[in-house]
Scaffold this active site. Structure first.
Site, PDB file in Angstrom:
ATOM      1  N   ASP A  51     -43.247  -6.940  38.214  1.00 17.99           N
ATOM      2  CA  ASP A  51     -42.758  -7.831  37.160  1.00 17.99           C
ATOM      3  C   ASP A  51     -42.078  -9.050  37.789  1.00 17.99           C
ATOM      4  OD1 ASP A  51     -40.671  -5.980  37.956  1.00 17.99           O
ATOM      5  OD2 ASP A  51     -39.436  -6.769  36.324  1.00 17.99           O
TER       6      ASP A  51
ATOM      7  N   GLU B  43     -37.859  -4.294  37.314  1.00 17.76           N
ATOM      8  CA  GLU B  43     -36.784  -4.574  38.266  1.00 17.76           C
ATOM      9  C   GLU B  43     -36.039  -5.842  37.881  1.00 17.76           C
ATOM     10  OE1 GLU B  43     -34.517  -5.761  41.756  1.00 17.76           O
ATOM     11  OE2 GLU B  43     -36.067  -6.938  40.776  1.00 17.76           O
TER      12      GLU B  43
HETATM   13 ZN    ZN Z   1     -37.458  -8.800  43.357  1.00 16.47          ZN
END
Ligand code: ZN
Length: 372
Positions: free
Chosen positions: A70, A131
């Protein structure tokens, strides 16, 4: 089989507009490549967040590469001079969101595996999809499931950007922890010319913030900067110049080192606000404590492997933002080694093609050293 081209794979990944929580086919590309390298791949999707775990071999030693596909949003999209999701190459640079953080590092590791594909023991990859968001449904949820079945690596290599001037110049062996918070002080609204009939919460807010700014948490350590309190916003939302507001709100963050425990900081914040804040609400959000990898043997192994490629020994650092290393460090030693930090999260994020190749060579050297 011919090695996987890390630049081509980086382009394919950048072409997936995988802004958290979207996946947009990024993990499928990796599953496809890793399957052809003999890895067995499993998906661990939770609450719309896509994560996957790939493994090859068994027993020990076990090296896990961790990362995320992501990416952060574009910010002001009109400022980009290169399209963010086309993976274009200009001036020997690969442009696009996620180039530095951290799609090219994932591509480099997969390419390294295609060049160094017989590792005694076990190699695994834990690639997650949130994340850059709340990080609630990625690493944090997959790890306990892997631990239950005994899949605990001897070392986790994270591909987050770590380098400053040159590729391979810095490894991260820890990170500071993070707490964010919101303080609202309440008073009584009224006319500025009749303060005796009002209660202005502004001075009390200023007293709280001043006390926290001037508090010396610690002096830091050899490897960690001092713990710091920083305000990110103070608002009353007052458009009138003759009204004393009834409430004032501040937002802040604390980056803490290994000398601090989140509970102690929480106690301190509450004590200061109880003393100075009057009627108030204090809300704290804990994003994880600090961690430090102290396994000198493994750190040195990685340092020396990097040196065989670059000719210089990487320095060790704990600066920068939080990563999923905060969760993984509870299970095994963590070392982070990736691209240069320079353009991460910026408009026109990019990395040089030479750096992608060099990071691939570094990962090959790390595989060789780890499975010597
Ligand atoms: Zn990162």
């Amino acid at each position: 089989m011919s090695p996987i081209d890390p630049i081509k794979l980086s382009q394919d990944l950048i072409r997936c507009p995988s802004i958290t929580p979207q996946n947009e086919g990024a993990l499928e590309i990796l599953e496809n490549k890793l399957s052809t390298l003999g890895f067995s791949c499993e998906r661990f999707d939770f609450e719309g967040i896509c994560n996957f775990y790939a493994r090859k071999g068994s027993g020990s030693p076990h090296l896990c590469f961790a990362g995320h596909t992501d990416v952060v949003p574009l910010g002001d999209a009109s400022l980009w001079t290169h399209p963010p999701f086309q993976g274009e190459i200009h001036d020997n640079q690969l442009w696009g969101r996620g180039a530095a953080d951290m799609k090219c590092a994932i591509a480099a590791f997969v390419s390294a595996l295609s060049q160094q594909n017989t590792c005694p023991g076990m190699v695994s990859l834990l690639i997650t999809g949130d994340e850059e968001g709340e990080a609630l449904h990625g690493t944090q949820r997959v790890l306990p499931l892997l631990a239950q079945r005994g899949d605990i690596p001897d070392l986790c290599l994270i591909g987050e950007p770590t380098c400053l001037q040159k590729i391979g110049d810095t490894l991260k062996i820890g990170r500071r922890g993070s707490i964010t918070g919101k303080l609202i002080c309440y008073g009584k609204q009224g006319h500025i010319a009749y303060p005796q009939n009002t209660d202005n919460p502004t001075p009390r807010m200023i007293a709280c913030l001043k006390a926290l700014y001037s508090h010396s948490f610690d002096k830091g350590t050899d490897l960690f900067e001092p713990t710091r309190f920083e305000v990110t916003s103070v608002d009353v939302g007052n458009t009138a110049s003759n009204i004393i507001p009834h409430k004032i709100e501040a937002r802040f963050g604390i980056r803490l080192n290994t000398l601090q425990k989140t509970e102690n900081i929480s106690q301190l914040l509450h004590a200061v606000c109880n003393k100075e804040g009057g009627e108030h609400d204090l809300t704290l959000t804990f994003h994880g404590g600090a961690f430090l990898t102290e396994d000198e043997e493994k750190i040195s192994l990685i340092q020396k492997a990097v040196e065989t490629v670059t000719g210089y020994l990487p320095s060790l650092s704990t600066t920068g933002g939080t990563t999923d290393g905060r969760f993984i460090s509870a299970y095994c030693p963590v070392v982070e080694c990736g691209m240069k930090e320079e353009t991460m999260h910026q408009v026109d994020e990019h990395v040089s093609l030479a750096d992608i190749q060099k990071l691939t060579d570094i990962y090959v050297a790390i595989l060789k050293a780890f499975f010597h």
